[in-house]
Scaffold this motif. Structure first.
Motif, PDB file in Angstrom:
ATOM      1  N   LEU A 382       1.372  39.954  -0.636  1.00 56.00           N
ATOM      2  CA  LEU A 382       1.726  41.015  -1.584  1.00 56.00           C
ATOM      3  C   LEU A 382       3.247  41.112  -1.655  1.00 56.00           C
ATOM      4  CD1 LEU A 382      -0.711  43.813  -0.309  1.00 56.00           C
ATOM      5  CD2 LEU A 382      -1.233  41.803  -1.671  1.00 56.00           C
ATOM      6  N   HIS A 383       3.764  41.252  -2.871  1.00 56.25           N
ATOM      7  CA  HIS A 383       5.223  41.396  -3.008  1.00 56.25           C
ATOM      8  C   HIS A 383       5.634  42.768  -2.490  1.00 56.25           C
ATOM      9  CE1 HIS A 383       9.232  41.633  -4.747  1.00 56.25           C
ATOM     10  NE2 HIS A 383       9.167  40.327  -4.965  1.00 56.25           N
ATOM     11  N   PRO A 384       6.718  42.846  -1.674  1.00 56.07           N
ATOM     12  CA  PRO A 384       7.088  44.144  -1.075  1.00 56.07           C
ATOM     13  C   PRO A 384       7.562  45.187  -2.074  1.00 56.07           C
ATOM     14  CG  PRO A 384       8.725  42.451  -0.541  1.00 56.07           C
ATOM     15  CD  PRO A 384       7.592  41.750  -1.206  1.00 56.07           C
ATOM     16  N   ARG A 385       8.024  44.758  -3.264  1.00 54.94           N
ATOM     17  CA  ARG A 385       8.558  45.732  -4.230  1.00 54.94           C
ATOM     18  C   ARG A 385       7.776  45.780  -5.530  1.00 54.94           C
ATOM     19  NH1 ARG A 385      15.074  44.785  -3.600  1.00 54.94           N
ATOM     20  NH2 ARG A 385      15.259  45.558  -1.475  1.00 54.94           N
ATOM     21  N   HIS A 386       7.390  44.621  -6.025  1.00 51.97           N
ATOM     22  CA  HIS A 386       6.666  44.597  -7.298  1.00 51.97           C
ATOM     23  C   HIS A 386       5.183  44.856  -7.060  1.00 51.97           C
ATOM     24  CE1 HIS A 386       9.944  41.507  -8.635  1.00 51.97           C
ATOM     25  NE2 HIS A 386      10.421  42.699  -8.372  1.00 51.97           N
ATOM     26  N   TYR A 387       4.501  45.290  -8.107  1.00 49.92           N
ATOM     27  CA  TYR A 387       3.061  45.560  -8.021  1.00 49.92           C
ATOM     28  C   TYR A 387       2.312  44.265  -8.349  1.00 49.92           C
ATOM     29  CZ  TYR A 387      -1.013  48.699  -8.544  1.00 49.92           C
ATOM     30  OH  TYR A 387      -2.212  49.344  -8.408  1.00 49.92           O
ATOM     31  N   THR A 388       2.638  43.201  -7.582  1.00 54.08           N
ATOM     32  CA  THR A 388       2.078  41.877  -7.852  1.00 54.08           C
ATOM     33  C   THR A 388       1.726  41.205  -6.530  1.00 54.08           C
ATOM     34  OG1 THR A 388       4.303  40.936  -7.844  1.00 54.08           O
ATOM     35  CG2 THR A 388       3.394  41.497  -9.987  1.00 54.08           C
ATOM     36  N   PHE A 389       0.954  40.117  -6.605  1.00 53.98           N
ATOM     37  CA  PHE A 389       0.655  39.356  -5.392  1.00 53.98           C
ATOM     38  C   PHE A 389       0.473  37.889  -5.747  1.00 53.98           C
ATOM     39  CE2 PHE A 389      -3.530  40.242  -7.057  1.00 53.98           C
ATOM     40  CZ  PHE A 389      -4.391  39.256  -6.582  1.00 53.98           C
ATOM     41  N   ALA A 390       0.467  37.051  -4.705  1.00 56.12           N
ATOM     42  CA  ALA A 390       0.283  35.609  -4.904  1.00 56.12           C
ATOM     43  C   ALA A 390      -0.836  35.126  -4.001  1.00 56.12           C
ATOM     44  CB  ALA A 390       1.573  34.862  -4.588  1.00 56.12           C
ATOM     45  N   ASN A 396      -3.202  25.126  -6.493  1.00 62.43           N
ATOM     46  CA  ASN A 396      -2.054  25.832  -7.059  1.00 62.43           C
ATOM     47  C   ASN A 396      -1.742  27.071  -6.241  1.00 62.43           C
ATOM     48  OD1 ASN A 396      -0.668  24.911  -9.375  1.00 62.43           O
ATOM     49  ND2 ASN A 396      -2.498  25.164 -10.613  1.00 62.43           N
ATOM     50  N   ILE A 397      -0.504  27.533  -6.392  1.00 64.99           N
ATOM     51  CA  ILE A 397      -0.203  28.908  -5.973  1.00 64.99           C
ATOM     52  C   ILE A 397      -0.210  29.718  -7.257  1.00 64.99           C
ATOM     53  CG2 ILE A 397       1.520  30.439  -4.945  1.00 64.99           C
ATOM     54  CD1 ILE A 397       2.566  27.895  -3.449  1.00 64.99           C
ATOM     55  N   LYS A 398      -0.916  30.827  -7.263  1.00 62.71           N
ATOM     56  CA  LYS A 398      -1.017  31.642  -8.475  1.00 62.71           C
ATOM     57  C   LYS A 398      -0.457  33.034  -8.207  1.00 62.71           C
ATOM     58  CE  LYS A 398      -5.165  29.238 -10.119  1.00 62.71           C
ATOM     59  NZ  LYS A 398      -4.684  28.583 -11.317  1.00 62.71           N
ATOM     60  N   GLN A 399       0.199  33.575  -9.228  1.00 58.09           N
ATOM     61  CA  GLN A 399       0.699  34.951  -9.132  1.00 58.09           C
ATOM     62  C   GLN A 399      -0.140  35.851 -10.027  1.00 58.09           C
ATOM     63  OE1 GLN A 399       4.855  34.666 -10.158  1.00 58.09           O
ATOM     64  NE2 GLN A 399       5.483  34.320  -8.057  1.00 58.09           N
ATOM     65  N   TRP A 400      -0.355  37.079  -9.552  1.00 58.64           N
ATOM     66  CA  TRP A 400      -1.243  38.020 -10.236  1.00 58.64           C
ATOM     67  C   TRP A 400      -0.594  39.388 -10.300  1.00 58.64           C
ATOM     68  CZ3 TRP A 400      -5.826  35.359 -11.243  1.00 58.64           C
ATOM     69  CH2 TRP A 400      -6.081  34.255 -10.419  1.00 58.64           C
ATOM     70  N   LYS A 401      -1.080  40.180 -11.262  1.00 63.29           N
ATOM     71  CA  LYS A 401      -0.584  41.541 -11.445  1.00 63.29           C
ATOM     72  C   LYS A 401      -1.682  42.516 -11.006  1.00 63.29           C
ATOM     73  CE  LYS A 401       1.953  41.489 -15.286  1.00 63.29           C
ATOM     74  NZ  LYS A 401       2.213  41.600 -16.713  1.00 63.29           N
ATOM     75  N   PHE A 402      -1.298  43.511 -10.221  1.00 61.81           N
ATOM     76  CA  PHE A 402      -2.219  44.608  -9.916  1.00 61.81           C
ATOM     77  C   PHE A 402      -2.260  45.562 -11.112  1.00 61.81           C
ATOM     78  CE2 PHE A 402      -1.042  43.788  -5.310  1.00 61.81           C
ATOM     79  CZ  PHE A 402      -2.287  43.318  -4.959  1.00 61.81           C
ATOM     80  N   PRO A 403      -3.262  46.404 -11.267  1.00 59.40           N
ATOM     81  CA  PRO A 403      -4.417  46.585 -10.393  1.00 59.40           C
ATOM     82  C   PRO A 403      -5.609  45.702 -10.767  1.00 59.40           C
ATOM     83  CG  PRO A 403      -4.369  48.312 -12.038  1.00 59.40           C
ATOM     84  CD  PRO A 403      -3.190  47.436 -12.317  1.00 59.40           C
ATOM     85  N   ASN A 406      -4.476  40.599 -13.325  1.00 64.70           N
ATOM     86  CA  ASN A 406      -4.108  39.792 -14.498  1.00 64.70           C
ATOM     87  C   ASN A 406      -3.230  38.626 -14.045  1.00 64.70           C
ATOM     88  OD1 ASN A 406      -5.402  41.618 -16.200  1.00 64.70           O
ATOM     89  ND2 ASN A 406      -3.588  42.922 -16.295  1.00 64.70           N
ATOM     90  N   PHE A 407      -3.532  37.445 -14.561  1.00 62.14           N
ATOM     91  CA  PHE A 407      -2.817  36.228 -14.161  1.00 62.14           C
ATOM     92  C   PHE A 407      -1.398  36.239 -14.724  1.00 62.14           C
ATOM     93  CE2 PHE A 407      -2.246  31.942 -12.890  1.00 62.14           C
ATOM     94  CZ  PHE A 407      -1.604  31.281 -13.913  1.00 62.14           C
ATOM     95  N   ILE A 408      -0.415  35.874 -13.888  1.00 65.06           N
ATOM     96  CA  ILE A 408       0.981  35.799 -14.342  1.00 65.06           C
ATOM     97  C   ILE A 408       1.393  34.351 -14.569  1.00 65.06           C
ATOM     98  CG2 ILE A 408       3.389  36.322 -13.787  1.00 65.06           C
ATOM     99  CD1 ILE A 408       2.355  38.606 -11.985  1.00 65.06           C
ATOM    100  N   GLN A 409       1.367  33.535 -13.497  1.00 62.07           N
ATOM    101  CA  GLN A 409       1.795  32.140 -13.652  1.00 62.07           C
ATOM    102  C   GLN A 409       1.326  31.298 -12.477  1.00 62.07           C
ATOM    103  OE1 GLN A 409       6.094  31.822 -13.613  1.00 62.07           O
ATOM    104  NE2 GLN A 409       6.329  32.982 -11.737  1.00 62.07           N
ATOM    105  N   ASN A 410       1.362  29.986 -12.677  1.00 56.15           N
ATOM    106  CA  ASN A 410       1.074  29.018 -11.619  1.00 56.15           C
ATOM    107  C   ASN A 410       2.373  28.514 -11.022  1.00 56.15           C
ATOM    108  OD1 ASN A 410      -1.750  28.723 -11.446  1.00 56.15           O
ATOM    109  ND2 ASN A 410      -1.784  27.478 -13.298  1.00 56.15           N
ATOM    110  N   LEU A 411       2.370  28.304  -9.707  1.00 57.68           N
ATOM    111  CA  LEU A 411       3.485  27.642  -9.038  1.00 57.68           C
ATOM    112  C   LEU A 411       2.934  26.310  -8.550  1.00 57.68           C
ATOM    113  CD1 LEU A 411       4.337  30.655  -9.117  1.00 57.68           C
ATOM    114  CD2 LEU A 411       5.432  30.323  -6.930  1.00 57.68           C
ATOM    115  N   SER A 412       3.217  25.256  -9.303  1.00 60.39           N
ATOM    116  CA  SER A 412       2.610  23.959  -9.010  1.00 60.39           C
ATOM    117  C   SER A 412       3.592  23.057  -8.291  1.00 60.39           C
ATOM    118  CB  SER A 412       2.167  23.288 -10.315  1.00 60.39           C
ATOM    119  OG  SER A 412       1.289  24.141 -11.006  1.00 60.39           O
ATOM    120  N   GLY A 413       3.056  22.165  -7.477  1.00 62.63           N
ATOM    121  CA  GLY A 413       3.916  21.175  -6.840  1.00 62.63           C
ATOM    122  C   GLY A 413       3.706  21.056  -5.349  1.00 62.63           C
ATOM    123  N   HIS A 414       3.135  22.107  -4.721  1.00 61.17           N
ATOM    124  CA  HIS A 414       2.881  22.014  -3.279  1.00 61.17           C
ATOM    125  C   HIS A 414       1.474  21.452  -3.093  1.00 61.17           C
ATOM    126  CE1 HIS A 414       3.845  23.968   0.876  1.00 61.17           C
ATOM    127  NE2 HIS A 414       3.612  22.678   0.952  1.00 61.17           N
TER     128      HIS A 414
END
Length: 501
Positions: A382-390, A396-403, A406-414
């Motif tokens: 969970l991000h310490p400041r934003h209302y988001t998590f990964a 893939n690593i994916k980022q999401w929006k609470f509550p 909602n999908f934000i973006q993919n972090l591809s490459g790892h």
């Protein structure tokens, strides 16, 4: 003897070609294409004729003439404008592509093509005869005159005449189309982060170091290992302070409470223990899981402990009474990770069934199930400041929006099995993988700014290169990793790096 040429798969060759192309154009990626004046003029002249041909014969208001400073020069697109009598103040002027004879049967000459409206009453009668203007249809908006179209046609897409919307009514009074060019897509610029470098390796465990946690006061940290022990280390010096024994199998999760002097641990022996750090003894057991317990987290504001297990459930425990408040059922495979937060949804789980679930703590039921991942989800942060998590998975690593997730973006490459994720307030996301690689990402843009693969400690096999857990300390200036070569590695930001992007 012919030298043997190394054969690559089509996939590898295509990927290399893509990479070469990307590297070739990456410098110009975010830059808009330079505007060619000549072609832009031609384009706007055609656009004027095609879209506004039916209204180009409409009268031009005298205010527009005054703004031109009385000079009647040809406009940049080759349309000529004529004035009537230079000595008199003009009320209206007819301009455009449609020649206007003064009356029926009069031949069109340079003198008779354009002429001034004879009187104000005639101008009003002409205005009444014209299709309804936008100002009449909607009192809050005014249509741009032909002069405005001419004057502002050559300007860039975002510039707009003050107080005049860039719109014009077509002859039928229908919805208008604006002279707006499309904006070139831009890539967001990532924030610059200094690179991280290894500065300390701590050894002492006799097995894989599976979990790690830093205490709220930032004085010491705790690790759990496959050697069945829990060790407490001094954060500043890296010296061992204490070893706790009691688990009869691998310790898979540790966490230190910020609300009480307690340390919680869980392991593959199905046990969840609460240790009193004043006496260094186990004071509570939480019984209920039917298989190995893979992770745990404490609720930040209430005395609640959440654990997740290979039995496909997560359990919510009352810290003081040891009662199992809820059993969170729904996953169809081992639950690998669990996180708590004060805001809704208060519990987030990631599982080997490839789903992430957001839970209602009060009801003990699933609020949302996220099915985007194609492989096991072993890590959530969970991000310490934003209302988001990964969430981290081999795909893939994916980022999401609470509550609602909602999908934000993919972090591809790892491209590895991601065991752990950590993020700090500066927006540095760290992903640690089973093959010993660690990637650093800019949270906002998803830009991978550093990759690290630290060497295993002397005496270990190269195959024992793996990161099981990582965490930032409370100051967020140090990063601690728990690894398969039985060590804890400590990283810090490189102060000598120059901040350029």
């Amino acid at each position: 003897m012919v030298e043997e040429v190394q054969k690559h798969s089509v996939h590898t060759l295509v990927f290399r070609s893509l990479k070469r192309t990307h590297d070739m154009f990456v410098a110009d990626n975010a830059k808009p294409i330079p505007l060619d004046e000549e072609s832009h003029k031609v384009k706007m002249a055609v656009k004027l004729r095609m879209e506004y041909g039916s209204v180009l014969h409409m009268p031009t208001l005298k205010e527009n003439l005054r703004e031109k400073g009385g000079s009647n020069t040809g406009d940049p697109y080759g349309h000529k404008q004529y004035s009537g009598n230079q000595g008199q103040e003009l009320e209206y002027m007819i301009t455009g592509t449609h020649p206007y004879p003064p009356g029926p049967g009069v031949a069109l000459t340079a003198d008779t093509k354009i002429q001034r409206m004879p009187s104000e009453s005639a101008a009003q009668s002409l205005a009444v005869a014209l299709p309804p203007s936008q100002s009449r249809l909607d009192a809050t908006r005014t249509a741009a005159g032909v002069g405005d179209i001419y004057r502002h046609a050559g300007m860039s897409e975002r510039s707009q005449p003050p107080g005049v919307p860039m719109t014009v009514m077509e002859a039928g009074g229908n919805k208008n189309s604006a002279l707006m060019a499309k904006k070139a897509p831009t890539m967001p610029k990532p924030q610059w982060h200094p690179p991280w470098k290894l500065y300390r390796v701590i050894s002492g465990h006799l097995g894989w170091v599976r979990c790690i946690a830093v205490e709220p006061g930032n004085q010491w940290f705790v690790t759990g290992s496959a050697d069945r022990t829990i060790k407490i280390w001094d954060l500043a010096s890296g010296k061992l302070k204490l070893s706790l024994t009691g688990h009869i199998s691998t310790v898979r999760g540790v966490i230190v409470s910020a609300r009480s002097p307690y340390l919680f641990s869980c392991g593959e022996d199905k046990q969840v223990k609460c240790w009193d750090l004043e006496y260094n003894k186990v004071i509570r057991h939480y019984h209920g899981h039917l298989s190995a317990v893979y992770g745990l987290d404490l609720h930040p504001t209430i005395d609640v402990l959440v654990t997740c297990s290979r039995d496909s459930t997560a359990r919510i425990w009352d810290v003081r009474t040891k009662a199992s408040v809820h059993t969170l059922s729904g996953h169809t495979n081992a639950v690998a990770t669990v996180k708590c937060q004060a805001a809704e949804p208060q519990i987030i789980t990631g599982s080997h069934d490839t789903t992430i679930r957001l839970w209602d703590l009060v009801a003990g039921k699933t609020r949302v199930t996220l099915t985007n991942h194609k492989k096991s989800v072993r890590a959530v942060v969970l991000h310490p400041r934003h209302y988001t998590f990964a969430s981290g998975s081999p795909d893939n690593i994916k980022q999401w929006k609470f509550p609602d997730g909602n999908f934000i973006q993919n972090l591809s490459g790892h491209n590895a099995i991601i065991n752990t994720l950590a993020v700090n307030s500066d927006g540095v996301l760290v992903s640690g993988a089973d093959n010993g690689t660690m990637h650093f990402w800019d949270w906002r843009t998803g830009y991978n700014f550093q990759r690290v693969h630290a060497a295993v400690q002397p005496g270990s096999l190269d195959s024992e290169s793996g990161i099981f857990a990582c965490v930032f300390d409370q100051s967020e200036s140090r990063l601690l990793t728990a690894e398969a070569d039985k060590t804890i590695k400590v990283y810090r930001e490189d102060d000598t790096a120059l901040g350029k992007m």
